[in-house]
Motif scaffolding. Structure first.
Motif, PDB file in Angstrom:
ATOM      1  N   LEU A 117       0.825  -1.199   0.000  1.00  0.00           N
ATOM      2  CA  LEU A 117       0.000   0.000   0.000  1.00  0.00           C
ATOM      3  C   LEU A 117       0.864   1.254   0.000  1.00  0.00           C
ATOM      4  CD1 LEU A 117      -2.671  -1.071   2.640  1.00  0.00           C
ATOM      5  CD2 LEU A 117      -2.789  -1.250   0.144  1.00  0.00           C
ATOM      6  N   PRO A 118       0.362   2.340  -0.623  1.00  0.00           N
ATOM      7  CA  PRO A 118       1.107   3.610  -0.618  1.00  0.00           C
ATOM      8  C   PRO A 118       1.259   4.144   0.802  1.00  0.00           C
ATOM      9  CG  PRO A 118      -0.660   3.623  -2.260  1.00  0.00           C
ATOM     10  CD  PRO A 118      -0.878   2.415  -1.403  1.00  0.00           C
ATOM     11  N   LYS A 119       2.350   4.863   1.023  1.00  0.00           N
ATOM     12  CA  LYS A 119       2.594   5.470   2.331  1.00  0.00           C
ATOM     13  C   LYS A 119       1.765   6.739   2.483  1.00  0.00           C
ATOM     14  CE  LYS A 119       6.003   2.655   3.524  1.00  0.00           C
ATOM     15  NZ  LYS A 119       5.873   1.688   4.649  1.00  0.00           N
ATOM     16  N   THR A 120       1.307   6.992   3.690  1.00  0.00           N
ATOM     17  CA  THR A 120       0.618   8.243   3.977  1.00  0.00           C
ATOM     18  C   THR A 120       1.649   9.358   4.102  1.00  0.00           C
ATOM     19  OG1 THR A 120       0.738   7.958   6.369  1.00  0.00           O
ATOM     20  CG2 THR A 120      -1.154   6.971   5.227  1.00  0.00           C
ATOM     21  N   SER A 121       1.178  10.597   4.103  1.00  0.00           N
ATOM     22  CA  SER A 121       2.084  11.736   4.263  1.00  0.00           C
ATOM     23  C   SER A 121       2.793  11.684   5.608  1.00  0.00           C
ATOM     24  CB  SER A 121       1.309  13.054   4.132  1.00  0.00           C
ATOM     25  OG  SER A 121       0.801  13.196   2.828  1.00  0.00           O
ATOM     26  N   ALA A 122       2.077  11.260   6.643  1.00  0.00           N
ATOM     27  CA  ALA A 122       2.691  11.160   7.966  1.00  0.00           C
ATOM     28  C   ALA A 122       3.794  10.099   7.968  1.00  0.00           C
ATOM     29  CB  ALA A 122       1.630  10.820   9.011  1.00  0.00           C
ATOM     30  N   GLU A 123       3.555   8.967   7.292  1.00  0.00           N
ATOM     31  CA  GLU A 123       4.570   7.912   7.222  1.00  0.00           C
ATOM     32  C   GLU A 123       5.788   8.379   6.444  1.00  0.00           C
ATOM     33  OE1 GLU A 123       1.853   3.844   7.408  1.00  0.00           O
ATOM     34  OE2 GLU A 123       2.053   4.917   5.503  1.00  0.00           O
ATOM     35  N   LEU A 124       5.550   9.076   5.337  1.00  0.00           N
ATOM     36  CA  LEU A 124       6.671   9.595   4.545  1.00  0.00           C
ATOM     37  C   LEU A 124       7.456  10.636   5.342  1.00  0.00           C
ATOM     38  CD1 LEU A 124       4.972  10.005   1.034  1.00  0.00           C
ATOM     39  CD2 LEU A 124       6.593   8.242   1.750  1.00  0.00           C
ATOM     40  N   ALA A 125       6.743  11.468   6.096  1.00  0.00           N
ATOM     41  CA  ALA A 125       7.412  12.483   6.916  1.00  0.00           C
ATOM     42  C   ALA A 125       8.304  11.828   7.958  1.00  0.00           C
ATOM     43  CB  ALA A 125       6.375  13.380   7.588  1.00  0.00           C
ATOM     44  N   GLU A 126       7.838  10.722   8.537  1.00  0.00           N
ATOM     45  CA  GLU A 126       8.643  10.017   9.540  1.00  0.00           C
ATOM     46  C   GLU A 126       9.878   9.397   8.898  1.00  0.00           C
ATOM     47  OE1 GLU A 126       8.156   6.509  12.947  1.00  0.00           O
ATOM     48  OE2 GLU A 126       6.454   7.118  11.702  1.00  0.00           O
ATOM     49  N   ILE A 127       9.709   8.830   7.707  1.00  0.00           N
ATOM     50  CA  ILE A 127      10.845   8.225   7.004  1.00  0.00           C
ATOM     51  C   ILE A 127      11.867   9.290   6.629  1.00  0.00           C
ATOM     52  CG2 ILE A 127      11.547   7.023   4.883  1.00  0.00           C
ATOM     53  CD1 ILE A 127       8.800   5.641   4.944  1.00  0.00           C
ATOM     54  N   ALA A 128      11.382  10.432   6.128  1.00  0.00           N
ATOM     55  CA  ALA A 128      12.279  11.493   5.665  1.00  0.00           C
ATOM     56  C   ALA A 128      12.852  12.308   6.812  1.00  0.00           C
ATOM     57  CB  ALA A 128      11.528  12.415   4.697  1.00  0.00           C
ATOM     58  N   GLY A 129      12.157  12.310   7.948  1.00  0.00           N
ATOM     59  CA  GLY A 129      12.604  13.144   9.047  1.00  0.00           C
ATOM     60  C   GLY A 129      12.280  14.602   8.828  1.00  0.00           C
ATOM     61  N   VAL A 130      11.122  14.878   8.203  1.00  0.00           N
ATOM     62  CA  VAL A 130      10.699  16.251   7.954  1.00  0.00           C
ATOM     63  C   VAL A 130       9.256  16.397   8.427  1.00  0.00           C
ATOM     64  CG1 VAL A 130      12.241  16.492   5.968  1.00  0.00           C
ATOM     65  CG2 VAL A 130       9.888  15.738   5.600  1.00  0.00           C
ATOM     66  N   SER A 131       8.716  17.600   8.295  1.00  0.00           N
ATOM     67  CA  SER A 131       7.334  17.828   8.707  1.00  0.00           C
ATOM     68  C   SER A 131       6.368  17.300   7.650  1.00  0.00           C
ATOM     69  CB  SER A 131       7.089  19.324   8.923  1.00  0.00           C
ATOM     70  OG  SER A 131       7.216  20.031   7.701  1.00  0.00           O
ATOM     71  N   VAL A 132       5.138  17.026   8.075  1.00  0.00           N
ATOM     72  CA  VAL A 132       4.103  16.563   7.144  1.00  0.00           C
ATOM     73  C   VAL A 132       3.829  17.639   6.096  1.00  0.00           C
ATOM     74  CG1 VAL A 132       1.681  15.869   6.951  1.00  0.00           C
ATOM     75  CG2 VAL A 132       3.058  15.043   8.867  1.00  0.00           C
ATOM     76  N   ARG A 133       3.889  18.912   6.501  1.00  0.00           N
ATOM     77  CA  ARG A 133       3.640  20.000   5.551  1.00  0.00           C
ATOM     78  C   ARG A 133       4.680  19.991   4.429  1.00  0.00           C
ATOM     79  NH1 ARG A 133       2.233  26.018   7.518  1.00  0.00           N
ATOM     80  NH2 ARG A 133       0.398  24.838   8.142  1.00  0.00           N
ATOM     81  N   THR A 134       5.932  19.714   4.764  1.00  0.00           N
ATOM     82  CA  THR A 134       6.974  19.653   3.733  1.00  0.00           C
ATOM     83  C   THR A 134       6.673  18.520   2.749  1.00  0.00           C
ATOM     84  OG1 THR A 134       8.630  20.542   5.250  1.00  0.00           O
ATOM     85  CG2 THR A 134       9.446  19.358   3.321  1.00  0.00           C
ATOM     86  N   ILE A 135       6.203  17.377   3.246  1.00  0.00           N
ATOM     87  CA  ILE A 135       5.833  16.263   2.362  1.00  0.00           C
ATOM     88  C   ILE A 135       4.662  16.654   1.465  1.00  0.00           C
ATOM     89  CG2 ILE A 135       4.866  13.933   2.313  1.00  0.00           C
ATOM     90  CD1 ILE A 135       7.792  13.929   2.998  1.00  0.00           C
ATOM     91  N   GLU A 136       3.658  17.314   2.043  1.00  0.00           N
ATOM     92  CA  GLU A 136       2.493  17.716   1.251  1.00  0.00           C
ATOM     93  C   GLU A 136       2.902  18.683   0.134  1.00  0.00           C
ATOM     94  OE1 GLU A 136      -0.351  16.515   1.287  1.00  0.00           O
ATOM     95  OE2 GLU A 136      -0.580  15.490   3.209  1.00  0.00           O
ATOM     96  N   ARG A 137       3.801  19.611   0.445  1.00  0.00           N
ATOM     97  CA  ARG A 137       4.288  20.535  -0.579  1.00  0.00           C
ATOM     98  C   ARG A 137       5.055  19.793  -1.668  1.00  0.00           C
ATOM     99  NH1 ARG A 137       6.297  24.904   3.922  1.00  0.00           N
ATOM    100  NH2 ARG A 137       4.376  26.155   4.022  1.00  0.00           N
ATOM    101  N   THR A 138       5.856  18.820  -1.244  1.00  0.00           N
ATOM    102  CA  THR A 138       6.623  18.038  -2.207  1.00  0.00           C
ATOM    103  C   THR A 138       5.693  17.245  -3.116  1.00  0.00           C
ATOM    104  OG1 THR A 138       8.431  17.843  -0.619  1.00  0.00           O
ATOM    105  CG2 THR A 138       8.408  16.289  -2.451  1.00  0.00           C
ATOM    106  N   LYS A 139       4.653  16.665  -2.547  1.00  0.00           N
ATOM    107  CA  LYS A 139       3.679  15.932  -3.358  1.00  0.00           C
ATOM    108  C   LYS A 139       3.043  16.848  -4.400  1.00  0.00           C
ATOM    109  CE  LYS A 139       2.170  12.221  -0.248  1.00  0.00           C
ATOM    110  NZ  LYS A 139       1.007  11.646   0.489  1.00  0.00           N
ATOM    111  N   ALA A 140       2.746  18.072  -4.016  1.00  0.00           N
ATOM    112  CA  ALA A 140       2.148  19.025  -4.948  1.00  0.00           C
ATOM    113  C   ALA A 140       3.100  19.329  -6.096  1.00  0.00           C
ATOM    114  CB  ALA A 140       1.770  20.309  -4.211  1.00  0.00           C
ATOM    115  N   VAL A 141       4.382  19.458  -5.786  1.00  0.00           N
ATOM    116  CA  VAL A 141       5.375  19.721  -6.826  1.00  0.00           C
ATOM    117  C   VAL A 141       5.468  18.546  -7.790  1.00  0.00           C
ATOM    118  CG1 VAL A 141       7.825  20.129  -7.281  1.00  0.00           C
ATOM    119  CG2 VAL A 141       6.695  21.300  -5.388  1.00  0.00           C
ATOM    120  N   ILE A 142       5.498  17.320  -7.250  1.00  0.00           N
ATOM    121  CA  ILE A 142       5.588  16.126  -8.098  1.00  0.00           C
ATOM    122  C   ILE A 142       4.311  15.948  -8.918  1.00  0.00           C
ATOM    123  CG2 ILE A 142       5.728  13.605  -8.038  1.00  0.00           C
ATOM    124  CD1 ILE A 142       7.581  13.852  -5.648  1.00  0.00           C
TER     125      ILE A 142
END
Length: 283
Positions: A117-142
């Protein structure tokens, strides 16, 4: 056999020109020491080594990625150990890597046992060591950004926050907006001989101050999250402990050197005193 670069490896920023030159010099001197890893018929780790070997006509050993190793975990672990990335770059890489769909992923029934299953934004944030907002912004860019905008975040030229704002624009407007964001900020020249004075904080509008405060808070949160990820790694923790020990030893050595220098200066003064005393006695 010629290989292409695997999409998972391509998610990471390319090496700098200086690093590539050092790599080519190393390959030319001692050859390829670490085999290039192949997955799905493409290079998943060691793309720059592979290119340098082909350019120089050197032998390039290869190995296949073990079947029981998750390629996403592998490529993240390999590159994290080698590269110094910003929070935006880490967020982009982790999101892009986990956006990749392996051929074996069950698509029709995501509730099936073993479904990937795809990772949630919170899971990706934990893996990356960044905030959930940074992941959400990155998703928007991609999701919405043109390739040039994605490459700018991947290379670290533009932070995720600014890139996400540009990604909201229609695609034809994104490249010009990106060019403007990359343009250097020119400081206006001072009039006559009057020194140029920095703008006081009182002249900044309240919304700008609020934006700066939010950006600072997000940067601190991202840095703290990345620090927690690094501290969780035993090797990094050991390296930090070793560095701390070296700093302590260095402080002791510096104190000893300082003490010896004082002793040397005192000995010099005493020698000069006895030289003057001996000269006076001889006269």
């Amino acid at each position: 056999m010629a290989y292409t670069q695997h999409p998972l490896s391509a998610a990471f920023p390319p090496m700098t020109d200086d690093a590539l030159m050092m790599l080519r010099d190393s390959v030319e001197s001692i050859g390829i020491q670490n085999p290039v890893v192949i997955f799905e018929g493409a290079v998943i780790d060691g793309w720059h080594r592979y290119c340098a070997a082909r350019e120089l006509g050197a032998t390039c050993p290869t190995v296949d990625l073990p079947v029981d190793v998750d390629p996403r975990d592998f490529v993240l672990a390999q590159n994290r150990a080698r590269r110094h990335l910003t929070a935006s770059q880490v967020a982009f890489v982790v999101t892009a890597v986990h956006d990749w769909v392996p051929a074996h992923r069950p698509v029709e029934n995501k509730s099936a046992p073993g479904a990937d299953l795809p990772k949630t934004s919170a899971e990706l944030a934990e893996i990356a060591g960044v905030s959930v907002r940074t992941i959400e912004r990155t998703k928007a860019v991609i999701r919405e950004g043109v390739p040039e905008l994605q490459a700018a975040v991947r290379s670290g030229d533009v932070p995720a926050k600014r890139a996400a704002e540009i990604a909201k624009r229609p695609k034809p407007e994104q490249a010009p907006a990106l060019k403007k964001a990359r343009a250097p900020k020119h400081v206006p020249a001072a009039h006559g001989d009057e020194p140029l004075r920095a703008r006081s904080i009182e002249s900044i509008e309240a919304p700008q101050i609020a934006d700066l405060a939010r950006e600072l808070a997000e940067a601190v949160a991202d840095n703290e999250a990345m620090a927690r990820v690094f501290e969780a790694n035993d090797q990094v923790a050991a390296a930090l402990a070793e560095a701390k020990r070296f700093r302590q030893e260095n402080r002791v050595l510096n104190e000893r050197i300082h003490g010896l220098q004082n002793e040397l200066n005192a000995a010099k003064r005493q020698a000069k005193y006895w030289q003057r005393h001996a000269k006076g006695t001889a006269e």
